[in-house]
Design an enzyme around this catalytic site. Sequence first.
Site, PDB file in Angstrom:
ATOM      1  N   ARG A  10     -46.505 104.463  43.431  1.00  0.00           N
ATOM      2  CA  ARG A  10     -46.834 103.074  43.919  1.00  0.00           C
ATOM      3  C   ARG A  10     -47.863 102.699  44.669  1.00  0.00           C
ATOM      4  O   ARG A  10     -48.708 101.668  44.314  1.00  0.00           O
ATOM      5  CB  ARG A  10     -45.427 102.671  44.668  1.00  0.00           C
ATOM      6  CG  ARG A  10     -45.415 101.204  45.569  1.00  0.00           C
ATOM      7  CD  ARG A  10     -44.461 101.141  46.392  1.00  0.00           C
ATOM      8  NE  ARG A  10     -44.568 100.069  47.328  1.00  0.00           N
ATOM      9  CZ  ARG A  10     -45.152  99.848  48.262  1.00  0.00           C
ATOM     10  NH1 ARG A  10     -45.933 100.761  48.936  1.00  0.00           N
ATOM     11  NH2 ARG A  10     -45.261  98.644  48.896  1.00  0.00           N
ATOM     12  N   HIS A  47     -39.931 100.639  54.829  1.00  0.00           N
ATOM     13  CA  HIS A  47     -41.517 100.821  54.460  1.00  0.00           C
ATOM     14  C   HIS A  47     -42.059 102.073  54.524  1.00  0.00           C
ATOM     15  O   HIS A  47     -42.962 102.418  53.628  1.00  0.00           O
ATOM     16  CB  HIS A  47     -42.263  99.949  55.546  1.00  0.00           C
ATOM     17  CG  HIS A  47     -41.735  98.420  55.730  1.00  0.00           C
ATOM     18  ND1 HIS A  47     -42.352  97.514  54.677  1.00  0.00           N
ATOM     19  CD2 HIS A  47     -40.746  97.913  56.474  1.00  0.00           C
ATOM     20  CE1 HIS A  47     -41.878  96.344  55.210  1.00  0.00           C
ATOM     21  NE2 HIS A  47     -40.957  96.393  55.959  1.00  0.00           N
ATOM     22  N   GLU A  75     -33.456  91.461  43.077  1.00  0.00           N
ATOM     23  CA  GLU A  75     -33.771  90.812  44.456  1.00  0.00           C
ATOM     24  C   GLU A  75     -34.670  89.481  43.937  1.00  0.00           C
ATOM     25  O   GLU A  75     -34.910  88.512  44.785  1.00  0.00           O
ATOM     26  CB  GLU A  75     -34.907  91.584  45.172  1.00  0.00           C
ATOM     27  CG  GLU A  75     -34.099  92.832  45.839  1.00  0.00           C
ATOM     28  CD  GLU A  75     -34.919  93.614  46.807  1.00  0.00           C
ATOM     29  OE1 GLU A  75     -34.330  94.268  47.783  1.00  0.00           O
ATOM     30  OE2 GLU A  75     -36.139  93.756  46.674  1.00  0.00           O
ATOM     31  N   GLU A 115     -45.059  87.262  54.976  1.00  0.00           N
ATOM     32  CA  GLU A 115     -44.002  88.132  55.086  1.00  0.00           C
ATOM     33  C   GLU A 115     -42.849  87.488  56.092  1.00  0.00           C
ATOM     34  O   GLU A 115     -43.141  86.761  57.007  1.00  0.00           O
ATOM     35  CB  GLU A 115     -44.385  89.543  55.922  1.00  0.00           C
ATOM     36  CG  GLU A 115     -43.194  90.300  56.331  1.00  0.00           C
ATOM     37  CD  GLU A 115     -42.568  90.768  55.171  1.00  0.00           C
ATOM     38  OE1 GLU A 115     -41.220  90.764  54.945  1.00  0.00           O
ATOM     39  OE2 GLU A 115     -43.026  91.187  54.116  1.00  0.00           O
ATOM     40  N   HIS A 150     -39.491 105.314  44.542  1.00  0.00           N
ATOM     41  CA  HIS A 150     -38.438 105.044  45.094  1.00  0.00           C
ATOM     42  C   HIS A 150     -37.737 104.250  44.225  1.00  0.00           C
ATOM     43  O   HIS A 150     -36.647 103.794  44.688  1.00  0.00           O
ATOM     44  CB  HIS A 150     -38.977 104.351  46.236  1.00  0.00           C
ATOM     45  CG  HIS A 150     -39.558 103.038  46.195  1.00  0.00           C
ATOM     46  ND1 HIS A 150     -40.880 102.665  45.846  1.00  0.00           N
ATOM     47  CD2 HIS A 150     -38.888 101.939  46.471  1.00  0.00           C
ATOM     48  CE1 HIS A 150     -40.890 101.460  45.715  1.00  0.00           C
ATOM     49  NE2 HIS A 150     -39.736 100.773  46.190  1.00  0.00           N
ATOM     50  N   ASP A 185     -44.404 106.704  48.736  1.00  0.00           N
ATOM     51  CA  ASP A 185     -44.185 106.818  47.075  1.00  0.00           C
ATOM     52  C   ASP A 185     -45.588 106.601  46.669  1.00  0.00           C
ATOM     53  O   ASP A 185     -46.216 105.429  46.746  1.00  0.00           O
ATOM     54  CB  ASP A 185     -43.464 105.248  46.625  1.00  0.00           C
ATOM     55  CG  ASP A 185     -43.357 105.354  45.199  1.00  0.00           C
ATOM     56  OD1 ASP A 185     -43.947 106.010  44.335  1.00  0.00           O
ATOM     57  OD2 ASP A 185     -42.401 104.615  44.817  1.00  0.00           O
ATOM     58  N   GLU A 230     -46.162  93.626  45.740  1.00  0.00           N
ATOM     59  CA  GLU A 230     -45.335  94.409  45.000  1.00  0.00           C
ATOM     60  C   GLU A 230     -43.749  93.907  45.200  1.00  0.00           C
ATOM     61  O   GLU A 230     -43.231  94.019  46.165  1.00  0.00           O
ATOM     62  CB  GLU A 230     -45.366  95.798  45.955  1.00  0.00           C
ATOM     63  CG  GLU A 230     -44.810  96.996  45.331  1.00  0.00           C
ATOM     64  CD  GLU A 230     -43.320  96.911  45.763  1.00  0.00           C
ATOM     65  OE1 GLU A 230     -42.508  96.240  44.984  1.00  0.00           O
ATOM     66  OE2 GLU A 230     -42.759  97.880  46.424  1.00  0.00           O
ATOM     67  N   GLY A 272     -45.146  88.824  50.565  1.00  0.00           N
ATOM     68  CA  GLY A 272     -44.436  90.111  51.050  1.00  0.00           C
ATOM     69  C   GLY A 272     -45.199  91.386  51.527  1.00  0.00           C
ATOM     70  O   GLY A 272     -44.909  92.238  50.941  1.00  0.00           O
ATOM     71  N   GLU A 300     -42.197  79.827  49.962  1.00  0.00           N
ATOM     72  CA  GLU A 300     -41.834  78.226  49.547  1.00  0.00           C
ATOM     73  C   GLU A 300     -41.911  77.402  50.662  1.00  0.00           C
ATOM     74  O   GLU A 300     -41.973  75.896  50.333  1.00  0.00           O
ATOM     75  CB  GLU A 300     -40.824  78.093  48.795  1.00  0.00           C
ATOM     76  CG  GLU A 300     -40.594  79.018  47.396  1.00  0.00           C
ATOM     77  CD  GLU A 300     -40.393  80.349  47.659  1.00  0.00           C
ATOM     78  OE1 GLU A 300     -40.033  81.193  46.721  1.00  0.00           O
ATOM     79  OE2 GLU A 300     -40.120  80.800  48.927  1.00  0.00           O
TER      80      GLU A 300
END
Length: 434
Positions: free
Chosen positions: A134, A125, A233, A180, A373, A131, A224, A158, A209
């Site tokens: 971003r 993180h 991913e 998360e 990144h 970054d 993100e 996330g 989900e």
Amino acid sequence: FFARPTPPRTTRTRTYAEHTWESIDLRSYSACNPKPQSKESFRSACMSILLFALLGGANSFTFGKRLSLTRPGVMSASENPDLPPQPAAPPAPPARGPAKEDATSSEEKTSKDYYFDSYSHFGIHEEMLKDEVRTRSYMNAIEQNGHLFRGKTVLDIGCGTGILSMFAARAGAKQVIGVECSSIIDQAQQIIQANGLEDKITLIKGKVEEIELPVEKVDIIISEWMGYFLLYESMLDTVLWARDKWLVQGGIMLPDKAILSVCAIEDAEYKKEKIDFWDNIYGFNMKVIKDIALTEPLVDVVDGKAVVSNTTPILSLDLLTCNKEDCDFESEFALKFTRDDYCHAFVGYFDCAFTQIHKPIAFSTSPFSTYTHWKQTVFYLQEPLTVCAGEEVRGKICCARNANNPRDLDISIDIEFEGKCNPRISSKQPYHLR
């Protein structure tokens, strides 16, 4: 042996590998001394122990689990019945989290096994927060558009440390829900409280989900989700699932556009260092590993000066309308070379855009743009192409989620090329991004 290793260039966690020298356990040293704070002091300590051991007539010495040396002709304790039995090594510390009945060996583990756990450590993180391309892109897209957020309900998928959720709350959102799955959410909750935002931000731990939201619909989804080569991913699947279930009609997705592109580069020096290296190792043939290395794309920073062609898009996604099947794609491409040179690899990178806001914002991960990144993804060719300005290479790239682990990508690149200095070439090469 004591030199600091070169960080691997294939996974998001490689940054931490720079410090693996610290994990070497010198039992005779660490038992009575604190861990050295620098590489130099560590090397000095190691060499001192080694010297004392040799001068003292030691028959063997062990550097933790990394290295065990025995004088020639001397049997180890397990081999010599005359020596007293050696104490058993201490048991390994228990693994984090609940034990699994069908535990997977380390050799069989892929990013599917490590995905959520890898985001539990603050280090990854830190890398993302630092970054600025971003983080500032998201901050500007949110906070410069307070009129879109005021009084709205926002879902942050996330959420990690909660930075995007806090941007949304600061922009005037009525309610922000952050989801998360990793344990970093425990620290995120403390961060939310430390900034006095617990009345606006609700955090939920779990897979998107598998959870229920405290609301039926949300007005805005922020996430993100982008990975290496955009799709690594496969977090986009989750974002699209949440869109279909919770986003109101006419709702906002941030970001809402993404384009994946390729170009060609000259990269003889690094290909020699990382790929051709395996041709001759101290006089031994290790080409079998070279064959494996060629199938694994490298994630690394590519200098714009290395690019020898134009760039061309191979995938365009509109997050308001696309579906997860669009993430498995085939795309034909043509690249025109811009100078006389050699082509050692193709490079993939992506651009993202926030177009549903008052003044659209975009950022790029191309070799010509400011560092991010995500870096770039490099696909080395088995043999370089000798190219001249104006010549063109044609090809087709196929990308699909791995059948056993959909977070990994199986990629193949077919090319056709014939140039003034290069005989006709037709080849197909597989890659595995994992």
